[in-house]
Scaffold this motif. Structure first.
Motif, PDB file in Angstrom:
ATOM      1  N   ILE A 154      -2.653   9.288   0.289  1.00 65.27           N
ATOM      2  CA  ILE A 154      -3.017   7.921   0.630  1.00 65.27           C
ATOM      3  C   ILE A 154      -1.839   7.167   1.223  1.00 65.27           C
ATOM      4  CG2 ILE A 154      -5.005   7.680  -0.873  1.00 65.27           C
ATOM      5  CD1 ILE A 154      -3.325   6.478  -2.947  1.00 65.27           C
ATOM      6  N   LYS A 155      -0.982   7.887   1.943  1.00 64.05           N
ATOM      7  CA  LYS A 155       0.031   7.316   2.835  1.00 64.05           C
ATOM      8  C   LYS A 155       1.058   6.443   2.117  1.00 64.05           C
ATOM      9  CE  LYS A 155      -1.969   9.038   6.474  1.00 64.05           C
ATOM     10  NZ  LYS A 155      -2.969   9.804   5.749  1.00 64.05           N
ATOM     11  N   ALA A 156       1.645   7.008   1.064  1.00 67.67           N
ATOM     12  CA  ALA A 156       2.756   6.313   0.413  1.00 67.67           C
ATOM     13  C   ALA A 156       3.873   7.315   0.161  1.00 67.67           C
ATOM     14  CB  ALA A 156       2.306   5.670  -0.892  1.00 67.67           C
ATOM     15  N   PRO A 157       4.585   7.748   1.214  1.00 66.08           N
ATOM     16  CA  PRO A 157       5.564   8.841   1.036  1.00 66.08           C
ATOM     17  C   PRO A 157       6.742   8.476   0.138  1.00 66.08           C
ATOM     18  CG  PRO A 157       5.668   7.954   3.244  1.00 66.08           C
ATOM     19  CD  PRO A 157       4.481   7.350   2.616  1.00 66.08           C
ATOM     20  N   ASP A 158       7.178   7.199   0.179  1.00 61.18           N
ATOM     21  CA  ASP A 158       8.290   6.790  -0.693  1.00 61.18           C
ATOM     22  C   ASP A 158       7.937   6.990  -2.153  1.00 61.18           C
ATOM     23  OD1 ASP A 158       9.923   5.201   1.469  1.00 61.18           O
ATOM     24  OD2 ASP A 158       7.848   4.534   1.606  1.00 61.18           O
ATOM     25  N   LEU A 159       6.695   6.603  -2.482  1.00 57.17           N
ATOM     26  CA  LEU A 159       6.245   6.714  -3.864  1.00 57.17           C
ATOM     27  C   LEU A 159       6.133   8.161  -4.287  1.00 57.17           C
ATOM     28  CD1 LEU A 159       3.532   4.023  -4.024  1.00 57.17           C
ATOM     29  CD2 LEU A 159       5.738   3.999  -5.027  1.00 57.17           C
ATOM     30  N   ALA A 160       5.723   9.049  -3.369  1.00 58.34           N
ATOM     31  CA  ALA A 160       5.580  10.462  -3.726  1.00 58.34           C
ATOM     32  C   ALA A 160       6.928  11.048  -4.114  1.00 58.34           C
ATOM     33  CB  ALA A 160       4.970  11.227  -2.556  1.00 58.34           C
ATOM     34  N   ILE A 161       7.968  10.705  -3.332  1.00 66.77           N
ATOM     35  CA  ILE A 161       9.312  11.221  -3.635  1.00 66.77           C
ATOM     36  C   ILE A 161       9.774  10.695  -4.996  1.00 66.77           C
ATOM     37  CG2 ILE A 161      11.692  11.208  -2.880  1.00 66.77           C
ATOM     38  CD1 ILE A 161      10.560  10.776  -0.034  1.00 66.77           C
TER      39      ILE A 161
END
Lengths: 182, 112
Positions: free
Chosen positions: A45-52
């Protein structure tokens, strides 16, 4: 969007496994699985910062919980008013679900957010802050006071942990102070 | 709408764990599950159909970005979740050292 549904069902299954397992170590491992699936959901759902961030936090959380549960596997007690407790909890959750479903009707449809505040950030973020990553421009520039307050909470929690795990108060003269986690 | 309900189901799993279980580590795991569900809910509300990640590019102009504001708030919330979990685990370990059990029904001295 079908993969999002599959991953969410996987998370719920992982959470139920975590709750119902008798072995504490296995429960900690399965909550690690839930956190990893959550980071994949963040990526979809397009939140790459949060995934890291989620992956790093998940690993640290796993290590800390492992330190607490290793070699401390204990049987569960089912004595007392077990049935009554479960019944009251189920009733409370049912009331909560009823109210929450009613409240969800007022939310905007999934996939169509209102974005009244965020439109300004999207338009003027690059000009005003010079950061191409808009999440970091909000965190460090538009809403820096929020971040300051949250850093205060973070360091308060760290001070609390250090206060709890230290053993200075009960130390005798020939005793060596043991290093604990953190 | 269905996806919000699935997220709510995850939260209710955590809530059930907190209310019913009697092992301190299990209660901490329930708190972690509820925290995951709340973080996920904020990001789900921010999602836009066919959206792109909120990172600007110099070559192509990206329209249809997702809402960056909840992402910024949840980013710090995740880190704070780690700090509070560490605090809870530290307290649980102290309780284990003193009473030799994680079972909250056997820790009588906590009652007064």
């Amino acid at each position: 969007m079908i993969e999002l549904y599959i991953l969410l069902v996987l998370m719920i299954v992982g959470a139920i496994v975590t709750i119902e397992l008798k072995d504490l170590l296995a429960a900690v491992i399965s909550i690690g699985a839930v956190g990893m699936v959550l980071s994949i959901v963040f990526l979809i759902i397009k939140a790459p910062d949060l995934a890291i961030t989620q992956i790093v936090v998940e690993m640290l959380c796993f290590i800390i919980l492992l330190r607490a549960t290793l070699k401390k596997d204990l049987p569960f007690s089912t004595t007392g008013s077990w049935l009554f407790n479960t019944f009251v909890a189920a009733g409370f959750i049912a009331i909560f679900l009823f109210v929450a479903v009613k409240a969800f009707k007022d939310l905007p449809e999934f996939g169509y957010p209102i974005m009244r505040v965020a439109n300004i950030y999207l338009k003027e973020g690059l000009v005003k802050t010079g950061a191409s990553n808009l999440v970091s421009s909000i965190i460090l520039d538009f809403r820096a006071y929020d971040t300051l307050g949250e850093a205060t909470i973070l360091f308060t929690a760290v001070i609390g942990v250090l206060t709890i795990v230290r053993r200075i108060g009960r130390k005798k003269k020939d005793e060596i102070v043991e290093e604990d986690d953190e | 709408m269905i996806i919000y309900l699935l997220c709510l189901m995850l939260f209710c799993c955590g809530l059930y764990c907190i209310l019913v279980k009697r092992n301190i580590i299990k209660i901490i795991l329930g708190i972690i599950i509820a925290e995951y569900a709340v973080n996920l809910f904020f990001i789900l509300v921010a999602y836009r159909m066919e959206g792109r990640a909120p990172i600007l590019s110099s070559e192509v102009e990206i329209v249809n970005m997702v809402d960056p504001l909840p992402q910024a708030l949840v980013l710090t919330s995740i880190v704070i979740g780690l700090a509070t979990t560490t605090l809870l685990v530290a307290i649980a370990m102290r309780i284990y050292e003193k009473y030799g059990t994680f079972d909250i029904t056997k820790i009588k001295e906590l009652k007064g």
